[in-house]
Design an enzyme around this catalytic site. Structure first.
Site, mmCIF file in Angstrom:
data_model
loop_
_atom_site.group_PDB
_atom_site.id
_atom_site.type_symbol
_atom_site.label_atom_id
_atom_site.label_comp_id
_atom_site.label_asym_id
_atom_site.label_seq_id
_atom_site.Cartn_x
_atom_site.Cartn_y
_atom_site.Cartn_z
ATOM 1 C CD GLU A 153 -3.045 -0.905 0.450
ATOM 2 O OE1 GLU A 153 -2.639 -0.814 -0.914
ATOM 3 O OE2 GLU A 153 -3.811 -0.877 0.385
ATOM 4 C CB THR B 86 -4.914 6.336 -3.396
ATOM 5 O OG1 THR B 86 -6.236 5.591 -3.814
ATOM 6 C CG2 THR B 86 -5.052 5.822 -1.812
HETATM 7 N N1 HSE Z 1 -9.014 4.855 2.822
HETATM 8 C C1 HSE Z 1 -7.992 4.538 2.430
HETATM 9 C C2 HSE Z 1 -8.789 5.765 1.493
HETATM 10 C C3 HSE Z 1 -8.336 3.306 1.102
HETATM 11 O O1 HSE Z 1 -9.795 5.896 1.579
HETATM 12 O O2 HSE Z 1 -7.972 6.951 0.892
HETATM 13 C C4 HSE Z 1 -8.432 3.668 -0.723
HETATM 14 O O3 HSE Z 1 -7.796 2.929 -0.903
#
Ligand code: HSE
Length: 311
Positions: A132, A184
């Site tokens: 990640e 993201t």
């Molecule tokens: N929790 C993370 C976000 C998940 O919302 O940025 C990204 O897949």
């Protein structure tokens, strides 16, 4: 070590945040799933091949599955250990459906199988978070954890890791993936760093309500708690059609829903399959009307997490 064995791995898509639980809640779904093959090699180190159309990096340190596997291999501590990994990515990168988590989680669960389950599930989450970090610059576990554990999971803390698997009633999940790109990293960058106390109070009321709703099989409470006053008002601006999808799907009987992960996918939970199918039609008509291409899935909760089988 489980030498000479080759395994096929299926890693489910996941929906992170679950509306109010930014970075702490997530669930796994049965469709789509990434496919991988992993084999122990006599040649030390890690080699990665992609058989999909996404042209992702194959250098292990720059590949999300590779970064996760390298962390596992380092901690295992056998310089002679070698793996060949083949990735057939089905979950489109950047969809908001945990594509990077599926690669990272699938790879480490598979490797652990070949190492006779040397590591715990919690260790695997810790290794997979390195993937990640490669994908978004941040170690978050709200996609990885449901991918590995299955079902609905709560990450009470990342450092140190504290994971709680939550029981939940059967639910249908309808997901629309509008074919636009939301990174993201960008979707995190635009968030405000401070939160007003009145918003925080609403948010933690909803998170507690959602967790209680899952544990008590209380669909109404789940529906009432799927509200986000902090993240969604900012991120939803990046997703055309979001407000219409949400309003019309709830009017059609969906329990509720919102942005899947950091978007652009949008999900809705339903108690009945007929409602989930009606939600699918609504999502299609919203995106047909605004002229954005999309994919829609009607699926269910995945309770098993990553699946491994010898081939
Ligand atoms: N929790 C993370 C976000 C998940 O919302 O940025 C990204 O897949």
């Amino acid at each position: 070590m489980n030498t000479k064995k080759k395994i096929r791995i299926l890693a489910p898509a996941t929906i992170a945040n679950l509306v109010c639980g930014f970075d702490i809640l997530g669930l796994a779904i049965n469709h789509p799933q990434d496919e991988m093959y992993l084999e122990v090699s006599n040649e030390p180190g890690l080699r990665i091949t992609h058989t999909d159309r996404y042209n992702l990096p194959t250098e292990p340190a720059k590949n999300v599955a590779g970064a996760a596997l390298l962390a596992l291999m380092e901690e295992y501590g056998d310089a002679g250990l070698g793996f060949d990994l083949t990735i057939n990515k089905i979950i489109k990168p950047g969809s908001g459906l945990g594509s990077s988590a599926a690669s990272s989680a699938g790879a480490v669960v598979g490797a652990n199988y070949l190492l006779n389950n040397h590591f715990s599930k919690m260790d695997l989450v810790r290794f997979a978070m390195n993937g990640e970090k490669v994908a978004s610059g941040v170690k978050h576990a709200d996609n990885i954890t449901p991918c590995i554990y299955g079902g609905v999971t709560l990450i009470r803390s990342i450092f140190p890791l504290d994971i709680v698997s939550l029981s939940a009633p059967p639910m249908y999940v309808t997901v629309v993936h509008p074919q636009i790109e939301v990174k993201t990293s960008d979707a995190r960058q635009i968030l405000r760093k401070e939160v007003q106390l009145k918003d925080a109070i609403k948010q933690w009321g909803n998170i507690a309500g959602l967790v209680a709703g899952f544990l008590q099989n209380d669909y109404e409470l789940i529906g009432r708690s799927l509200e986000d006053v902090i993240i969604e008002p900012i991120r939803s601006i990046l997703i055309p059609g979001f407000d219409d999808v949400k309003k019309l799907c709830k009017e059609a009987g969906a329990l509720g829903g919102g942005i899947s992960g950091s978007g652009p996918s949008v999900f809705m939970l339903s108690k009945e399959e007929t409602t989930a199918r009606a939600v699918e039609q609504i999502m299609k008509s919203v995106y047909d009307k605004i002229g954005v291409d999309y994919h829609v899935h009607v699926t269910t909760l995945n309770t098993e997490g990553v699946w491994v089988k010898e081939v």
